[in-house]
Design a protein around this motif. Structure first.
Motif, PDB file in Angstrom:
ATOM      1  N   GLY A 134     -42.198  38.856  36.242  1.00  0.00           N
ATOM      2  CA  GLY A 134     -43.357  38.010  35.999  1.00  0.00           C
ATOM      3  C   GLY A 134     -43.240  37.158  34.758  1.00  0.00           C
ATOM      4  O   GLY A 134     -44.035  36.232  34.581  1.00  0.00           O
ATOM      5  N   ASN A 135     -42.274  37.448  33.866  1.00  0.00           N
ATOM      6  CA  ASN A 135     -42.066  36.635  32.670  1.00  0.00           C
ATOM      7  C   ASN A 135     -41.234  35.399  33.000  1.00  0.00           C
ATOM      8  O   ASN A 135     -40.571  35.337  34.037  1.00  0.00           O
ATOM      9  CB  ASN A 135     -41.363  37.443  31.585  1.00  0.00           C
ATOM     10  N   PHE A 136     -41.285  34.426  32.101  1.00  0.00           N
ATOM     11  CA  PHE A 136     -40.473  33.222  32.226  1.00  0.00           C
ATOM     12  C   PHE A 136     -39.444  33.200  31.099  1.00  0.00           C
ATOM     13  O   PHE A 136     -39.751  33.569  29.957  1.00  0.00           O
ATOM     14  CB  PHE A 136     -41.337  31.959  32.165  1.00  0.00           C
ATOM     15  N   VAL A 137     -38.243  32.766  31.419  1.00  0.00           N
ATOM     16  CA  VAL A 137     -37.160  32.724  30.439  1.00  0.00           C
ATOM     17  C   VAL A 137     -36.440  31.391  30.536  1.00  0.00           C
ATOM     18  O   VAL A 137     -36.491  30.705  31.561  1.00  0.00           O
ATOM     19  CB  VAL A 137     -36.154  33.883  30.653  1.00  0.00           C
ATOM     20  N   ASP A 138     -35.787  31.028  29.434  1.00  0.00           N
ATOM     21  CA  ASP A 138     -34.813  29.941  29.422  1.00  0.00           C
ATOM     22  C   ASP A 138     -33.420  30.560  29.421  1.00  0.00           C
ATOM     23  O   ASP A 138     -33.219  31.639  28.858  1.00  0.00           O
ATOM     24  CB  ASP A 138     -34.985  29.056  28.183  1.00  0.00           C
ATOM     25  N   ILE A 139     -32.478  29.885  30.029  1.00  0.00           N
ATOM     26  CA  ILE A 139     -31.117  30.402  30.148  1.00  0.00           C
ATOM     27  C   ILE A 139     -30.190  29.521  29.323  1.00  0.00           C
ATOM     28  O   ILE A 139     -30.152  28.299  29.492  1.00  0.00           O
ATOM     29  CB  ILE A 139     -30.661  30.444  31.614  1.00  0.00           C
ATOM     30  N   LEU A 140     -29.470  30.155  28.397  1.00  0.00           N
ATOM     31  CA  LEU A 140     -28.509  29.471  27.559  1.00  0.00           C
ATOM     32  C   LEU A 140     -27.106  29.875  27.986  1.00  0.00           C
ATOM     33  O   LEU A 140     -26.879  31.002  28.444  1.00  0.00           O
ATOM     34  CB  LEU A 140     -28.688  29.810  26.077  1.00  0.00           C
ATOM     35  N   VAL A 141     -26.157  28.970  27.810  1.00  0.00           N
ATOM     36  CA  VAL A 141     -24.754  29.282  28.063  1.00  0.00           C
ATOM     37  C   VAL A 141     -23.949  28.884  26.834  1.00  0.00           C
ATOM     38  O   VAL A 141     -24.173  27.832  26.234  1.00  0.00           O
ATOM     39  CB  VAL A 141     -24.230  28.538  29.317  1.00  0.00           C
ATOM     40  N   TYR A 142     -23.048  29.774  26.418  1.00  0.00           N
ATOM     41  CA  TYR A 142     -22.128  29.485  25.314  1.00  0.00           C
ATOM     42  C   TYR A 142     -20.755  29.246  25.904  1.00  0.00           C
ATOM     43  O   TYR A 142     -20.174  30.131  26.543  1.00  0.00           O
ATOM     44  CB  TYR A 142     -22.079  30.636  24.324  1.00  0.00           C
ATOM     45  N   ALA A 143     -20.250  28.040  25.704  1.00  0.00           N
ATOM     46  CA  ALA A 143     -18.913  27.675  26.178  1.00  0.00           C
ATOM     47  C   ALA A 143     -17.976  27.620  24.983  1.00  0.00           C
ATOM     48  O   ALA A 143     -18.206  26.835  24.060  1.00  0.00           O
ATOM     49  CB  ALA A 143     -18.944  26.329  26.892  1.00  0.00           C
ATOM     50  N   PRO A 144     -16.938  28.454  24.945  1.00  0.00           N
ATOM     51  CA  PRO A 144     -16.020  28.443  23.796  1.00  0.00           C
ATOM     52  C   PRO A 144     -15.188  27.173  23.746  1.00  0.00           C
ATOM     53  O   PRO A 144     -15.105  26.415  24.723  1.00  0.00           O
ATOM     54  CB  PRO A 144     -15.152  29.687  24.045  1.00  0.00           C
ATOM     55  N   ALA A 145     -14.576  26.949  22.594  1.00  0.00           N
ATOM     56  CA  ALA A 145     -13.733  25.763  22.420  1.00  0.00           C
ATOM     57  C   ALA A 145     -12.517  25.852  23.324  1.00  0.00           C
ATOM     58  O   ALA A 145     -11.963  26.925  23.574  1.00  0.00           O
ATOM     59  CB  ALA A 145     -13.307  25.638  20.962  1.00  0.00           C
ATOM     60  N   GLN A 146     -12.076  24.693  23.840  1.00  0.00           N
ATOM     61  CA  GLN A 146     -10.920  24.622  24.721  1.00  0.00           C
ATOM     62  C   GLN A 146     -10.031  23.467  24.294  1.00  0.00           C
ATOM     63  O   GLN A 146     -10.490  22.469  23.747  1.00  0.00           O
ATOM     64  CB  GLN A 146     -11.355  24.445  26.178  1.00  0.00           C
ATOM     65  N   HIS A 147      -8.722  23.619  24.563  1.00  0.00           N
ATOM     66  CA  HIS A 147      -7.748  22.568  24.252  1.00  0.00           C
ATOM     67  C   HIS A 147      -7.008  22.213  25.523  1.00  0.00           C
ATOM     68  O   HIS A 147      -6.401  23.073  26.168  1.00  0.00           O
ATOM     69  CB  HIS A 147      -6.759  23.017  23.180  1.00  0.00           C
ATOM     70  N   ASN A 148      -7.094  20.947  25.891  1.00  0.00           N
ATOM     71  CA  ASN A 148      -6.393  20.447  27.068  1.00  0.00           C
ATOM     72  C   ASN A 148      -5.061  19.867  26.624  1.00  0.00           C
ATOM     73  O   ASN A 148      -4.999  18.789  26.043  1.00  0.00           O
ATOM     74  CB  ASN A 148      -7.249  19.385  27.780  1.00  0.00           C
ATOM     75  N   GLY A 149      -4.008  20.605  26.897  1.00  0.00           N
ATOM     76  CA  GLY A 149      -2.697  20.180  26.421  1.00  0.00           C
ATOM     77  C   GLY A 149      -2.152  18.957  27.098  1.00  0.00           C
ATOM     78  O   GLY A 149      -1.298  18.261  26.560  1.00  0.00           O
ATOM     79  N   SER A 150      -2.609  18.625  28.309  1.00  0.00           N
ATOM     80  CA  SER A 150      -2.063  17.490  29.040  1.00  0.00           C
ATOM     81  C   SER A 150      -2.419  16.160  28.382  1.00  0.00           C
ATOM     82  O   SER A 150      -1.586  15.267  28.277  1.00  0.00           O
ATOM     83  CB  SER A 150      -2.551  17.503  30.493  1.00  0.00           C
ATOM     84  N   ASN A 151      -3.640  16.022  27.929  1.00  0.00           N
ATOM     85  CA  ASN A 151      -4.041  14.759  27.293  1.00  0.00           C
ATOM     86  C   ASN A 151      -4.414  14.933  25.829  1.00  0.00           C
ATOM     87  O   ASN A 151      -4.867  13.983  25.203  1.00  0.00           O
ATOM     88  CB  ASN A 151      -5.209  14.129  28.058  1.00  0.00           C
ATOM     89  N   GLY A 152      -4.253  16.149  25.322  1.00  0.00           N
ATOM     90  CA  GLY A 152      -4.511  16.389  23.901  1.00  0.00           C
ATOM     91  C   GLY A 152      -5.972  16.348  23.519  1.00  0.00           C
ATOM     92  O   GLY A 152      -6.298  16.134  22.359  1.00  0.00           O
ATOM     93  N   VAL A 153      -6.886  16.560  24.470  1.00  0.00           N
ATOM     94  CA  VAL A 153      -8.319  16.511  24.190  1.00  0.00           C
ATOM     95  C   VAL A 153      -8.797  17.904  23.788  1.00  0.00           C
ATOM     96  O   VAL A 153      -8.517  18.884  24.476  1.00  0.00           O
ATOM     97  CB  VAL A 153      -9.102  16.003  25.418  1.00  0.00           C
TER      98      VAL A 153
END
Length: 285
Positions: A134-153
């Motif tokens: 019966g309660n209402f909530v907000d949902i948060l997501v934590y996305a860790p840092a990532q390194h894309n080696g193909s384009n260096g982003v």
């Protein structure tokens, strides 16, 4: 004198008696309040349960204050499913019943056009057990840092509210909404739209989920850009920390080396003071 007083008391008694008779007659002439018999709960029944004949009873109810949607035949309610809890003696109205033919259980509580999805939680993610049905909530997501080696982003770590004002349908296997005590469980079932179900499924695959309990009657959206390392620590703080951590191994090594070397020790010397008349000198070996 005494005779007059006795006559006065008799007169007052007669007047008061007459007044009492007139009031009683007037009250007896009032029309009797009409009542009707409606179906009420014979015991406490929780939401999602299927009604049985022994759960219902008939009770007299004033016709002028009969609740909207009240039922007069308990037999017609047998097999219906409650979508709201009812207490003993409370009228069973149509607004508290799921559509006819609905099966009991959690599926009876899901609104039309919505879906139920379960997410795994712990004592921290589940707001210490205070996220109750019966309660209402907000949902948060934590996305860790990532390194894309193909384009260096490089993608910095981010925490973001992805869904807002989501109804908690059940905690673990309990759907009762009358309990206010916190319950630490390992799963929470949420009511979402099909699009929100897709977003939630993707969010839990790319990061860590958290629940934020919100006010029951607060409709205001929490529009935020999300929190990153730079926004929390301040602009320029993260690069400075990175530079410090990178330089630490090169600067710390000489200090350790110097600390490991013993201090230079001078050889011990013996000195003798010589006095010659009014002159004095010092000779050391």
């Amino acid at each position: 004198m005494k005779g007059r007083r006795a006559l006065l008391m008799l007169f007052l008694a007669a007047v008061l008696g007459l007044a009492a008779v007139l009031l009683a007659a007037r009250w007896l002439r009032q029309p009797a309040t009409s009542t009707v018999r409606i179906a009420v709960a014979a015991a406490d029944v929780g939401l999602g349960q299927r009604l049985a004949p022994d759960m219902l009873a008939l009770a007299e109810w004033p016709a002028g204050s009969m609740p909207a949607g009240a039922q007069r035949e308990p037999a017609a309610l047998a097999g219906r499913v409650l979508k709201a809890s009812v207490q003993r003696g409370e009228p069973v109205t149509e607004t508290k019943l799921a559509p006819a033919g609905t099966l009991g259980g959690l599926s009876a509580l899901i609104a039309e056009g919505k879906r139920a999805i379960t997410v795994r939680v712990n004592d921290v993610v589940g707001v210490a057990g205070f996220a109750l049905p019966g309660n209402f909530v907000d949902i948060l997501v934590y996305a860790p840092a990532q390194h894309n080696g193909s384009n260096g982003v490089n993608e910095t770590a981010v925490s973001k509210i992805v869904l807002e004002r989501i109804l908690v349908l059940a905690v673990a296997q309990e759907v009762a909404r009358d309990d206010t005590k916190p319950r630490v469980v390992n799963a929470v079932t949420l009511e979402v739209t099909p699009a929100q179900a897709e977003q939630l499924d993707l969010a839990r695959s790319v990061g860590t989920l958290s629940l934020a309990l919100r006010n029951q009657v607060d409709p205001q959206p929490g529009a935020t850009p999300g929190a990153t390392r730079q926004s929390v620590l301040g602009t320029g703080m993260a690069p400075a920390l990175a530079a410090t951590s990178a330089a630490a191994p090169t600067t710390a090594a000489p200090r350790l080396a110097r600390a490991a070397l013993p201090p230079s020790a001078e050889p011990a010397r013996y000195c003798i003071g010589v006095i010659d008349g009014n002159r004095s000198s010092k000779e050391c070996l």
